[in-house]
Design a protein around this motif. Structure first.
Motif, PDB file in Angstrom:
ATOM      1  N   LEU A 133      10.343  36.503  16.805  1.00 42.92           N
ATOM      2  CA  LEU A 133      10.535  35.092  16.468  1.00 42.92           C
ATOM      3  C   LEU A 133      12.005  34.750  16.302  1.00 42.92           C
ATOM      4  N   TRP A 134      12.761  35.668  15.708  1.00 39.11           N
ATOM      5  CA  TRP A 134      14.152  35.384  15.371  1.00 39.11           C
ATOM      6  C   TRP A 134      15.141  35.914  16.407  1.00 39.11           C
ATOM      7  N   ASP A 135      14.672  36.356  17.530  1.00 42.87           N
ATOM      8  CA  ASP A 135      15.563  36.801  18.599  1.00 42.87           C
ATOM      9  C   ASP A 135      16.145  35.572  19.297  1.00 42.87           C
ATOM     10  N   GLN A 136      17.375  35.237  18.984  1.00 43.77           N
ATOM     11  CA  GLN A 136      18.028  34.049  19.536  1.00 43.77           C
ATOM     12  C   GLN A 136      19.139  34.403  20.531  1.00 43.77           C
ATOM     13  N   LYS A 137      19.173  35.660  20.957  1.00 41.67           N
ATOM     14  CA  LYS A 137      20.275  36.101  21.820  1.00 41.67           C
ATOM     15  C   LYS A 137      20.367  35.298  23.112  1.00 41.67           C
ATOM     16  N   ALA A 138      19.253  35.017  23.749  1.00 43.16           N
ATOM     17  CA  ALA A 138      19.279  34.322  25.037  1.00 43.16           C
ATOM     18  C   ALA A 138      19.909  32.937  24.899  1.00 43.16           C
ATOM     19  N   ILE A 144      27.439  30.335  24.653  1.00 40.98           N
ATOM     20  CA  ILE A 144      28.753  30.945  24.875  1.00 40.98           C
ATOM     21  C   ILE A 144      29.211  30.707  26.309  1.00 40.98           C
ATOM     22  N   ASN A 145      28.275  30.795  27.250  1.00 39.84           N
ATOM     23  CA  ASN A 145      28.593  30.649  28.676  1.00 39.84           C
ATOM     24  C   ASN A 145      28.578  29.199  29.141  1.00 39.84           C
ATOM     25  N   ASN A 146      28.390  28.267  28.205  1.00 37.05           N
ATOM     26  CA  ASN A 146      28.372  26.835  28.521  1.00 37.05           C
ATOM     27  C   ASN A 146      27.304  26.502  29.561  1.00 37.05           C
ATOM     28  N   GLY A 197      32.869  30.448  17.810  1.00 35.61           N
ATOM     29  CA  GLY A 197      33.594  29.190  17.959  1.00 35.61           C
ATOM     30  C   GLY A 197      33.385  28.579  19.332  1.00 35.61           C
ATOM     31  N   THR A 198      33.367  29.410  20.356  1.00 35.94           N
ATOM     32  CA  THR A 198      33.115  28.937  21.715  1.00 35.94           C
ATOM     33  C   THR A 198      31.717  28.349  21.836  1.00 35.94           C
ATOM     34  N   ALA A 199      30.722  29.048  21.288  1.00 38.45           N
ATOM     35  CA  ALA A 199      29.339  28.566  21.351  1.00 38.45           C
ATOM     36  C   ALA A 199      29.185  27.236  20.623  1.00 38.45           C
TER      37      ALA A 199
END
Length: 367
Positions: A133-138, A144-146, A197-199
């Motif tokens: 549920l808490w896997d937010q990596k994607a 980050i990659n805009n 900061g980028t994200a």
């Protein structure tokens, strides 16, 4: 787990000396002098404040200095010491770190493992109960990659409750362990803070450039609401001026000029727990305090509403007028207010709530 850099010590010393804050038991309550005891302000109920036994509260640092919502730069050494040396602090730190390791490693197709040392407490319990549920990596990597497809077919709850939430936790850990290296993510915290900061800035620009989004106090989930405000406060040190500006602009757009609840309610009728529930409005405003877009009227009227909530919404016993089902004070917001001259920490209702009421309703499960 951590590799240490000497410059962090120097930074910590400089920060403490440069931004030293005044302290006082229970904080500061001078702002209440700006109100009257009329019913449309604080009401006529007079209650003597008593700060005996209340811990020292640091006054908020000057505008433009971060962190500032809940703690200032010179409070970081003590906060970090408690996270590293006290039983409760160590437990909290383990949970914080586990969520951040999950953010970077990922669970679905990733390398996060509940059985690894970062994933369990000393008793072997999972630190993240539901890693799936808490896997937010994607989502995080897309930010980050805009990648503008990040929110395609995703409900707002994903943005607000989870992605922005773990971004705020990431910001907190990166702030406290600046200059150090984390073996579990195989990254320096400073590099992680720069990625964050980028994200944040990419997300803000996506919101600004999306004509379908009307960012305001009713649509705060489109930019993470209170979670993004805390991420801004904690990660301010690692962001460029351009990143700060665009994130601040979006936070300011989410803050109303007046609280949606209680701003004009008669003092003695201001007893609903919505006073506390809507504290996200206050916290977002405090994140940009003294900066472009900050709304002093929001803080002033929200503090008035909160004062009346404590004064009239709770009995002298500390019990809330709404009963067990709605028994929260949101005292973290009270701490933020106490740093700014609106302290309620010496109010007898609040002290009784913490000393008597909460203990009386604790369930006897043994843990």
């Amino acid at each position: 787990m951590l590799k240490f850099k000497l410059p962090f010590l120097l930074l910590l010393l400089f920060t403490t000396l440069a931004f030293s804050q005044t302290t006082q038991p229970g904080g500061f309550d001078y702002q209440w002098n700006n109100f009257t005891t009329e019913d449309h302000q604080l009401g006529q109920r007079q209650v003597p404040f008593d700060y005996t036994g209340v811990r020292e509260i640091h006054e908020v640092p000057a505008p433009g200095i971060h962190p500032r919502i809940y703690f200032g730069p010179d409070e970081i050494p003590d906060l970090r010491n408690r996270l590293e040396t006290t039983a409760s602090g160590q437990a909290a730190r383990r949970v914080i770190h586990a969520y951040n390791v999950l953010l970077h490693r990922g669970y679905f197709g990733g390398t996060y493992l509940h059985a690894d040392p970062y994933g369990k407490d000393p008793a072997g319990n999972r630190l993240v109960g539901n890693a799936g549920l808490w896997d937010q990596k994607a989502y995080y990597q897309k930010l980050i990659n805009n990648d503008n497809t990040v929110w395609d077919n995703e409900p707002n709850t994903t943005r607000h409750m989870r992605v922005a939430g773990v971004m705020a936790i990431e910001a907190f850990e990166c702030l406290l362990w600046q200059g150090e290296y984390d073996d579990d993510t195989d990254m320096y915290y400073d590099d992680r803070a720069a990625m964050l900061g980028t994200a944040m800035a990419n997300w803000a620009n996506m919101v600004k450039n999306d004509p379908s989004i009307q960012l305001d106090s009713l649509n705060y989930t489109y930019f993470g609401g209170i979670n993004m405000a805390m991420a801004y406060d904690f990660n301010y040190h690692a962001m460029t001026t351009a990143q700060r500006d665009v994130v601040r602009e979006c936070i300011a757009a989410m803050v109303p000029y007046f609280p949606r609840h209680g701003a004009y309610t008669t003092a003695y009728a201001n007893t609903s727990n919505w006073n506390g529930l809507n504290s996200f409005e206050l916290i977002m405003n405090l994140a940009i305090e003294g900066e472009p877009g900050h709304k002093p009227s929001m803080t002033h009227y929200w503090a008035r509403s909160y004062h009346n909530f404590i004064n009239y919404g709770f009995y002298p016993s500390g019990a809330p007028s709404e009963g067990l089902g709605k028994n929260y004070m949101f005292t973290t917001s009270a701490i933020a207010l106490a740093k700014r001259g609106y302290s309620m920490l010496g109010h007898p209702h609040m002290k009784k709530y913490g000393q008597d009421y909460l203990n009386a309703i604790t369930q006897p499960f043994g843990y």
